[in-house]
Design an enzyme around this catalytic site. Structure first.
Site, mmCIF file in Angstrom:
data_model
loop_
_atom_site.group_PDB
_atom_site.id
_atom_site.type_symbol
_atom_site.label_atom_id
_atom_site.label_comp_id
_atom_site.label_asym_id
_atom_site.label_seq_id
_atom_site.Cartn_x
_atom_site.Cartn_y
_atom_site.Cartn_z
ATOM 1 N N ILE A 13 27.177 76.311 -26.458
ATOM 2 C CA ILE A 13 25.917 76.976 -26.798
ATOM 3 C C ILE A 13 25.126 77.369 -25.560
ATOM 4 C CG2 ILE A 13 25.680 75.817 -29.032
ATOM 5 C CD1 ILE A 13 23.569 74.043 -27.476
ATOM 6 N N ALA A 14 25.552 76.914 -24.377
ATOM 7 C CA ALA A 14 24.842 77.261 -23.137
ATOM 8 C C ALA A 14 25.764 77.052 -21.945
ATOM 9 C CB ALA A 14 23.591 76.399 -22.979
ATOM 10 N N SER A 17 25.836 75.823 -14.960
ATOM 11 C CA SER A 17 26.373 75.935 -13.601
ATOM 12 C C SER A 17 27.891 75.782 -13.597
ATOM 13 C CB SER A 17 25.734 74.902 -12.671
ATOM 14 O OG SER A 17 24.342 75.083 -12.632
ATOM 15 N N GLY A 19 29.654 73.890 -15.517
ATOM 16 C CA GLY A 19 30.124 73.367 -16.802
ATOM 17 C C GLY A 19 29.548 74.182 -17.935
ATOM 18 N N GLN A 20 29.725 73.684 -19.156
ATOM 19 C CA GLN A 20 29.095 74.315 -20.317
ATOM 20 C C GLN A 20 28.696 73.234 -21.317
ATOM 21 O OE1 GLN A 20 32.078 77.223 -20.957
ATOM 22 N NE2 GLN A 20 33.420 75.890 -22.161
ATOM 23 N N LYS A 35 27.655 67.913 -22.017
ATOM 24 C CA LYS A 35 27.913 68.804 -20.881
ATOM 25 C C LYS A 35 29.331 68.543 -20.381
ATOM 26 C CE LYS A 35 25.919 69.890 -16.325
ATOM 27 N NZ LYS A 35 24.798 69.589 -15.406
ATOM 28 N N ASP A 174 15.600 71.785 -8.027
ATOM 29 C CA ASP A 174 15.843 73.083 -8.656
ATOM 30 C C ASP A 174 15.051 73.247 -9.956
ATOM 31 O OD1 ASP A 174 17.021 75.552 -8.709
ATOM 32 O OD2 ASP A 174 18.870 74.892 -9.659
#
Length: 516
Positions: A13-14, A17, A19-20, A35, A174
């Site tokens: 769903i996202a 960097s 990974g997903q 993640k 960040d």
């Protein structure tokens, strides 16, 4: 899969960097974000690291690149490998939560949220976190619909960031809009703890000192800060650095409180003098830039340096360590010993404003005010800092300050003794004559300062009274009071008769007008 989760989204769903992210329910019913690292990241990053070192070595050898280039390359590589260690990221998240999200909103409410780590489902390349629904700070429409207080969210985010950078040193490097979202109750939730910085205390003190020297428009002080922190190579002409900084920042009208504006002025100087930033300081610059950019999504006029100033002053007043007391003195006293009266006035006015706000606060206002409590000053810390300042002024090192103080006291008394300081005595209303603007401003500032100081004392009268008695009983104080008295007698010995004749003349004029 079914042994671990009750259900999991069939597609990510996202992006994250390297990974997903998938959405899943545990068998206990809890909603989590899973993640998952992209396959084969470790060998790919190893190859990247090798290429980085090869290119860096060739640049250094043939293109005469800077000596610290390989140091920077190695830091980039270290952070790359840190980001693919999800166990380390989970530990970072827990440490961040302990430091910054425990009841930070007042009344036991947490205004900073950090997702809980589910260690049972976490490995080096898989991270299971509590699912938190939020609104991106760049989504102005949804934030307006949710009726969220933008100023309060900026205050909370700024306070959390300043605590990270100036108090504890462990910071999120960040905080861009993808990693910082608003929840429905107005809290801020942080995500992605792969890139973190950890700066030691002397660097945090250095950051505060640089801010004070920047605000004081002291380029030589800034150059010395850069040298003491190891930013400029040994043997660099610091006066040349100071001259370059003066040219870069220009006069006061060009001085910016916008972080990006400040950095734009600094970049050329940093390049010309071969500045070498410690790795974590480079992350500080990144964090401050990201913070300002994220806050500007909520308030386009936000300026991180201007907004951070009250927190810095609070830290200087609250921290009794010698290095912080030295910075406080530099804020209020110039190198030649003269006092920066405008800074002192602003500081006293800020403290007295706290007094008036607390006196006007209604019984039900506690929760609404909690977001900006960090801008308030702890009065016992203020009293302690004031006493330390008095001790310095009365010490051998403070002899120049005492000389300037006596001169300023004489000037103030002279303003009161001049004819133009009695505009309302024996004059008809609306006919006050020509005032000397400079003396008039001095008297007005003095009266406002005394009123502000009285309001500040009203916040902690017992502490102030005890401190003033302790200081007054010191032999050094009594000698200084005697010096002031003798200087006033010496100066006013010709002025008092002159002023008396002027007052008498005005009085006779007043009687004449009454008779007519």
């Amino acid at each position: 899969m079914s042994d671990l989760f009750a259900d999991i989204s069939p597609e990510p769903i996202a992006a994250a960097s390297l990974g997903q992210v998938y959405k899943a329910h545990l068998h206990s019913g809890e909603l989590v974000a899973i993640k998952v690292q992209r396959p084969g990241m470790a060998p790919l990053l190893t190859l990247d690291a090798l290429l980085f070192n090869m290119i860096g070595g060739q640049l250094k050898r043939f293109a005469k690149a800077r000596k610290d280039l390989l140091v920077a390359v190695n830091e980039i590589v270290r952070h790359m490998f840190d980001e693919i260690d999800y166990v380390l990221e989970g530990k970072n998240a827990e440490r961040f939560a302990i430091l910054y999200s425990q009841g930070s909103g007042g009344e036991g409410r947490t205004s900073i949220k950090v997702p809980k780590v589910y260690w049972t489902y976490t490995r080096k390349s898989i991270l299971a976190l509590e699912w938190i629904d939020g609104i991106k700070l760049t989504d102005a429409e949804r934030i307006s619909k949710a009726n969220l207080n933008r100023k309060k969210m900026i205050d909370e985010g700024l306070y959390c960031s300043l605590r990270q950078l100036l108090e504890d040193g462990f910071f999120h490097a960040d905080p861009h809009p993808g990693n910082l979202v608003a929840t429905e109750d107005g809290s801020l939730a942080y995500f992605d703890f792969g890139m973190m910085g950890d700066i030691p205390r002397h660097y945090r003190v250095g950051l505060i000192q640089m801010l004070v020297h920047y605000v004081n428009r002291d380029p030589l002080g800034l150059a010395n800060d850069f040298h003491s922190l190891g930013f400029v190579p040994e043997g660099t002409d610091l006066h040349a650095v100071a001259t370059a900084l003066s040219v870069a920042f220009g006069d006061g009208r060009r001085q910016s409180n916008d972080f990006q504006g400040v950095m734009n002025h600094l970049y050329d100087v940093m390049y010309d003098f071969n500045f070498s930033l410690p790795p974590d300081y480079a992350l500080v610059i990144r964090a401050l830039g990201s913070l300002e950019g994220t806050a500007k999504a909520l308030d386009p006029d936000f300026k991180v340096i201007e907004s951070a100033y009250p927190f810095v002053i609070g830290r200087l007043l609250a921290d009794p360590s010698p290095d912080m007391r030295k910075i406080l003195r530099e804020l209020l006293i110039r190198d030649d010993g003269s006092i920066r009266w405008n800074r002192l006035e602003r500081l006293i006015a800020a403290i007295s404003q706290q007094s008036s706000e607390e006196s006007s606060k209604k019984p039900g206002d506690e929760n609404t005010a909690s977001s900006s409590d960090w801008r308030s000053f702890d009065m016992h810390s203020v009293v302690s800092a004031t006493e330390d300042l008095f001790h310095f002024i009365l010490s051998r090192k403070g002899w120049r300050v005492r000389v300037f103080l006596i001169q300023d006291i004489v000037k103030a008394s002279d303003a009161f003794l001049q004819e133009t300081t009695f505009p309302g005595i024996f004059e008809e209303e609306g006919n006050t004559g020509e005032l000397n603007p400079e003396r008039s401003r001095m008297i007005r500032r003095l009266i406002n300062g005394v009123q502000s100081f009285r309001q500040a004392i009203s916040l902690a009268p017992n502490a102030w009274t005890a401190m003033l008695i302790r200081v007054a009983l010191k032999p050094e104080s009594q000698r200084f009071i005697l010096d002031v008295f003798l200087a006033l007698v010496n100066y006013s010995h010709d002025k008092v008769p002159e002023t008396c004749w002027i007052c008498m003349s005005k009085y006779l004029n007043y009687l004449d007008r009454q008779w007519r």
